[in-house]
Design an enzyme around this catalytic site. Structure first.
Site, PDB file in Angstrom:
ATOM      1  N   GLU A 191       0.223  33.750   2.007  1.00  0.00           N
ATOM      2  CA  GLU A 191       0.963  33.674   0.749  1.00  0.00           C
ATOM      3  C   GLU A 191       0.563  32.438  -0.057  1.00  0.00           C
ATOM      4  OE1 GLU A 191       4.004  35.206   3.895  1.00  0.00           O
ATOM      5  OE2 GLU A 191       2.281  33.871   3.832  1.00  0.00           O
TER       6      GLU A 191
ATOM      7  N   CYS B 216       7.425  32.760   5.972  1.00  0.00           N
ATOM      8  CA  CYS B 216       8.096  31.660   6.665  1.00  0.00           C
ATOM      9  C   CYS B 216       8.868  30.837   5.626  1.00  0.00           C
ATOM     10  CB  CYS B 216       7.063  30.794   7.386  1.00  0.00           C
ATOM     11  SG  CYS B 216       6.063  29.764   6.285  1.00  0.00           S
TER      12      CYS B 216
ATOM     13  N   CYS C 221       6.538  29.254   2.924  1.00  0.00           N
ATOM     14  CA  CYS C 221       6.001  30.223   1.965  1.00  0.00           C
ATOM     15  C   CYS C 221       7.090  30.782   1.062  1.00  0.00           C
ATOM     16  CB  CYS C 221       5.284  31.351   2.699  1.00  0.00           C
ATOM     17  SG  CYS C 221       3.776  30.813   3.531  1.00  0.00           S
TER      18      CYS C 221
END
Length: 191
Positions: free
Chosen positions: A95, A123, A126
């Site tokens: 990402e 996560c 991101c």
């Protein structure tokens, strides 16, 4: 606080973002309940599977099997794959790489309202970047809980991060081609 946020003018301090961040910190420090952001569960759209296949194809080429595709107005505008080992950069998640590639050639404000497809649920790092960039929608394949069965994860969902950001609304769609995304981990590990 950085003077550049994904959605802000590079030469202008983003007062709204700074105040939101400081306000959240002070409120939590003094026992106040955190402000609730806007994470909306969104249905799977007809085009989601095709764009997710592109994200999974990126993931297959990554150092770890994570890939992302940013789509705006029905067109792919950036791609990324995990390059953490290749670039010696632990923040080079799919990402983040896709976002960095986009802003290298385009104004960051053009990410506002775009959709990011990713082979794994973002996560916290991101998802934080996704929120700061104003991306309007995230579509992921495998969830954090599913990924944790294959590789270590910080067990904070994308929804939890989005809900902690009262200044932005992010639609979240999960589970699109999760089995195919998880199969990449089996191929990498030889299962």
């Amino acid at each position: 606080m950085s003077q550049t946020t994904c959605g802000g003018d590079r030469n202008r301090f983003n007062r709204r973002a700074a105040l939101a961040t400081m306000g959240a910190g002070f409120g939590l420090a003094f026992g106040a309940a955190p402000a609730q952001g806007h994470a909306k569960r969104a249905p799977v759209l007809p085009e989601d599977e095709g764009f997710m296949r592109l994200a999974i194809a990126e993931a297959a080429k990554g150092d770890f099997p994570f890939g992302a595709v940013i789509v705006r107005d029905g067109k792919v505008v950036a791609t990324g794959r995990n390059l953490g080992v290749t670039n010696n950069d632990p923040t080079a998640h799919g990402e983040m790489v896709a976002i960095r590639r986009f802003v290298a050639d385009n104004p960051a404000k053009d990410l506002k309202g775009a959709t990011l497809y990713t082979s794994g649920e973002p996560c916290p790092m991101c998802m934080g970047a996704i929120v700061w960039c104003g991306l309007g929608r995230v579509v992921y394949a495998a969830s954090i809980a599913q990924l944790e069965t294959r590789i270590g994860q910080i067990m904070i969902t994308s929804k939890a991060v989005a809900q902690a950001a009262p200044f932005e609304t992010v639609e979240i769609t999960g589970g699109v081609l999760a089995t195919e995304a998880l199969a990449l981990f089996d191929k990498k590990s030889g299962r």
